[in-house]
Scaffold this motif. Structure first.
Motif, PDB file in Angstrom:
ATOM      1  N   LEU A 196      -0.198  -5.866  -0.028  1.00  0.00           N
ATOM      2  CA  LEU A 196       0.142  -6.444   1.317  1.00  0.00           C
ATOM      3  C   LEU A 196      -0.380  -5.359   2.605  1.00  0.00           C
ATOM      4  CD1 LEU A 196       1.196  -8.585   3.016  1.00  0.00           C
ATOM      5  CD2 LEU A 196       3.739  -7.639   2.468  1.00  0.00           C
ATOM      6  N   LEU A 197      -0.004  -4.380   2.379  1.00  0.00           N
ATOM      7  CA  LEU A 197      -0.242  -3.269   3.480  1.00  0.00           C
ATOM      8  C   LEU A 197      -1.713  -3.259   3.835  1.00  0.00           C
ATOM      9  CD1 LEU A 197       2.837  -0.659   2.986  1.00  0.00           C
ATOM     10  CD2 LEU A 197       2.531  -2.138   4.839  1.00  0.00           C
ATOM     11  N   GLU A 198      -2.483  -3.312   2.604  1.00  0.00           N
ATOM     12  CA  GLU A 198      -4.026  -3.033   2.611  1.00  0.00           C
ATOM     13  C   GLU A 198      -4.532  -4.264   3.599  1.00  0.00           C
ATOM     14  OE1 GLU A 198      -5.173  -2.369  -1.088  1.00  0.00           O
ATOM     15  OE2 GLU A 198      -4.633  -0.381  -1.109  1.00  0.00           O
ATOM     16  N   ARG A 199      -3.872  -5.367   3.585  1.00  0.00           N
ATOM     17  CA  ARG A 199      -4.562  -6.730   4.176  1.00  0.00           C
ATOM     18  C   ARG A 199      -3.785  -6.890   5.342  1.00  0.00           C
ATOM     19  NH1 ARG A 199      -1.980  -9.649  -0.102  1.00  0.00           N
ATOM     20  NH2 ARG A 199      -0.417 -11.060   0.569  1.00  0.00           N
ATOM     21  N   SER A 200      -2.436  -6.375   5.875  1.00  0.00           N
ATOM     22  CA  SER A 200      -1.870  -6.931   6.899  1.00  0.00           C
ATOM     23  C   SER A 200      -0.710  -5.926   7.202  1.00  0.00           C
ATOM     24  CB  SER A 200      -1.375  -8.194   6.762  1.00  0.00           C
ATOM     25  OG  SER A 200      -0.552  -8.515   8.068  1.00  0.00           O
ATOM     26  N   ARG A 201      -0.557  -5.667   8.349  1.00  0.00           N
ATOM     27  CA  ARG A 201       0.803  -4.568   8.806  1.00  0.00           C
ATOM     28  C   ARG A 201       1.180  -5.481   9.888  1.00  0.00           C
ATOM     29  NH1 ARG A 201      -0.801   1.651   8.113  1.00  0.00           N
ATOM     30  NH2 ARG A 201      -1.494   1.476   6.019  1.00  0.00           N
ATOM     31  N   ASP A 202       1.365  -6.767   9.810  1.00  0.00           N
ATOM     32  CA  ASP A 202       1.745  -7.627  11.260  1.00  0.00           C
ATOM     33  C   ASP A 202       2.965  -8.009  10.637  1.00  0.00           C
ATOM     34  OD1 ASP A 202       1.835  -8.755  13.376  1.00  0.00           O
ATOM     35  OD2 ASP A 202       0.702 -10.953  12.830  1.00  0.00           O
ATOM     36  N   PHE A 203       3.857  -7.529  10.068  1.00  0.00           N
ATOM     37  CA  PHE A 203       5.424  -7.747   9.879  1.00  0.00           C
ATOM     38  C   PHE A 203       6.148  -6.457  10.205  1.00  0.00           C
ATOM     39  CE2 PHE A 203       3.249  -6.084   6.287  1.00  0.00           C
ATOM     40  CZ  PHE A 203       4.293  -5.589   5.346  1.00  0.00           C
ATOM     41  N   THR A 204       7.599  -6.801  10.408  1.00  0.00           N
ATOM     42  CA  THR A 204       8.463  -5.396  10.580  1.00  0.00           C
ATOM     43  C   THR A 204       9.602  -5.380   9.783  1.00  0.00           C
ATOM     44  OG1 THR A 204       9.960  -7.073  12.092  1.00  0.00           O
ATOM     45  CG2 THR A 204       8.097  -5.711  13.125  1.00  0.00           C
ATOM     46  N   ALA A 205       9.767  -6.288   8.593  1.00  0.00           N
ATOM     47  CA  ALA A 205      10.495  -6.483   7.753  1.00  0.00           C
ATOM     48  C   ALA A 205      10.219  -7.087   6.393  1.00  0.00           C
ATOM     49  CB  ALA A 205      12.046  -6.818   8.228  1.00  0.00           C
ATOM     50  N   ILE A 206      10.917  -6.819   5.243  1.00  0.00           N
ATOM     51  CA  ILE A 206      10.431  -7.561   4.053  1.00  0.00           C
ATOM     52  C   ILE A 206      11.674  -7.777   3.233  1.00  0.00           C
ATOM     53  CG2 ILE A 206      10.019  -5.215   2.998  1.00  0.00           C
ATOM     54  CD1 ILE A 206       7.934  -6.705   0.941  1.00  0.00           C
ATOM     55  N   PHE A 207      11.826  -8.789   2.843  1.00  0.00           N
ATOM     56  CA  PHE A 207      13.020  -9.110   2.372  1.00  0.00           C
ATOM     57  C   PHE A 207      12.511  -9.415   0.669  1.00  0.00           C
ATOM     58  CE2 PHE A 207      16.453 -12.805   1.171  1.00  0.00           C
ATOM     59  CZ  PHE A 207      17.345 -12.001   0.654  1.00  0.00           C
ATOM     60  N   CYS A 208      13.326  -8.516  -0.380  1.00  0.00           N
ATOM     61  CA  CYS A 208      12.631  -8.008  -1.810  1.00  0.00           C
ATOM     62  C   CYS A 208      13.540  -8.771  -2.555  1.00  0.00           C
ATOM     63  CB  CYS A 208      12.628  -6.562  -1.890  1.00  0.00           C
ATOM     64  SG  CYS A 208      11.588  -5.658  -0.924  1.00  0.00           S
ATOM     65  N   PHE A 209      13.029  -9.107  -3.756  1.00  0.00           N
ATOM     66  CA  PHE A 209      13.481 -10.173  -4.778  1.00  0.00           C
ATOM     67  C   PHE A 209      14.884  -9.076  -5.680  1.00  0.00           C
ATOM     68  CE2 PHE A 209      13.857 -11.332  -9.260  1.00  0.00           C
ATOM     69  CZ  PHE A 209      14.161 -12.705  -8.853  1.00  0.00           C
ATOM     70  N   ASN A 210      14.553  -8.091  -5.501  1.00  0.00           N
ATOM     71  CA  ASN A 210      15.748  -7.015  -6.236  1.00  0.00           C
ATOM     72  C   ASN A 210      15.725  -5.739  -5.764  1.00  0.00           C
ATOM     73  OD1 ASN A 210      13.794  -6.110  -7.899  1.00  0.00           O
ATOM     74  ND2 ASN A 210      14.314  -7.327  -9.572  1.00  0.00           N
TER      75      ASN A 210
END
Length: 355
Positions: free
Chosen positions: A243-257
């Motif tokens: 994901l980071l290789e294709r985009s850094r246009d986000f400030t947070a991530i909600f993970c599954f666990n």
């Protein structure tokens, strides 16, 4: 003479109740009362009870399990089915299960099926052959072909007669996204769990509902789909790296666990970024190690031990009274645990870009 006879029997391995009766010159009934801790055993002299216990230890006496089960009409054991019992979710659930069963003097057989269909089909039958009184299904949607009482935890099992203990996933998603929203995050990446896990769709639907309520756009290009069910942080590391290789246009991530979140944090650091200065991370479950990560992990806590003990309690109540009215679903409430892995959104990406 008697001592030689006893020593010979000891060398030949465990003895049965009749042989133990002959050695002690006590009735089989007296010995059974003592070893089963029957209330009637209180009338037997203390020194006699001690002789029984000493001889049982010395000669490795083991009661006939199946004969005792027939007399009681119960085996005092249950079957527990789970994908695996590795660190994380299952560790905490099983702590709750074990604590309750120990207090109730119940034994359990645990079988890990690793999502293999043949094992998911065969294990219930094998456990029935071992005379279990009921089933506890952990994260296992398998339909158990049995009239035995059955309770499922996080399995969303739609088999008739099964009681489900589940989490309120909509509330869990609202807690996580409202926390990020209050910190200024609008560009959020999301992680969807493996398709094979029963909770995946319920949690994802909760995320979509919570995002809609907060007017947060769930962008497909910022979504990760986990392809494997693993309790190694690697399960989150590689998808996050991609994901980071294709985009850094986000400030947070909600993970599954939490396990995947730990891998995500490592991927962020390996990309030369910081948590939470560049990207905030929220996990799910609140496993034992979550508080001891660097940074410590903000997460949505499932009351896993309580879910385990609640499931065990309901199951034993159904075993004790098969005619008891059986609840279809028990819904448990989540809790947001705020730690170091979430912070204010970076100003540059805090708001969506204007066209």
């Amino acid at each position: 003479m008697n001592k030689e006879k006893q020593d010979t029997r000891s060398e030949n391995g465990p003895i049965n109740l009749r042989q133990l009766s002959e050695v002690l010159r006590l009735s089989q009934t007296t010995i059974s009362l003592v070893l089963n801790d029957s209330p009637a055993a209180k009338s037997i002299p203390a020194h006699t009870r001690e002789r029984v216990f000493e001889a049982a230890r010395k000669f490795q006496y083991r009661p006939n399990y199946f004969a005792r089960s027939l007399r009681r009409s119960k085996s005092m054991s249950i079957g527990v089915l789970a994908p695996d019992l590795s660190e994380g979710y299952f560790t905490l659930v099983m702590q709750g299960v074990e604590e309750y069963l120990l207090r109730a003097h119940y034994f359990y057989f645990t079988a890990s099926h690793y999502w293999q269909p043949d094992l998911m089909n065969d294990y219930p039958r094998l456990l029935v052959e071992r005379a279990v009184d009921g089933f506890l299904l952990l994260n296992t949607p398998a339909a158990v072909e049995s009239v035995l009482p059955t309770v499922a935890i996080s399995a969303h099992n739609d088999t008739k007669g099964v009681t489900n203990v589940v989490l309120d996933h909509r509330m869990a998603s609202e807690l996580a996204l409202e926390h990020l929203y209050q910190l200024g995050h609008r560009q959020i990446a999301f992680m969807k769990g493996p398709e094979i896990i029963p909770d995946t769709e319920y949690r994802w639907n909760g995320i979509l509902q919570a995002a809609k309520k907060l007017k947060i756009e769930v962008k497909p290009e910022l979504c990760i789909q986990l392809s494997a069910d693993s309790w190694s942080p690697e399960v989150g590391y590689h998808p996050m790296k991609t994901l980071l290789e294709r985009s850094r246009d986000f400030t947070a991530i909600f993970c599954f666990n939490d396990i995947s979140a730990i891998g995500v944090i490592r991927a962020i650091h390996d990309a030369g970024l910081s948590v939470p200065e560049d990207i905030s991370v929220i996990g799910f479950d609140d496993i034992i190690s979550a508080a001891y990560q660097k940074p410590s992990l903000t997460t949505v806590r499932q009351p896993l031990r309580k879910m385990g003990s609640e499931g065990a309690q309901i199951l034993l109540e159904l075993i004790a009274d098969p005619k008891k009215e059986q609840p279809t679903e028990i819904v448990m409430q989540p809790e947001l645990i705020v730690r170091e892995s979430t912070g204010q959104a970076p100003v540059a990406l805090a708001r969506p870009k204007r066209a």
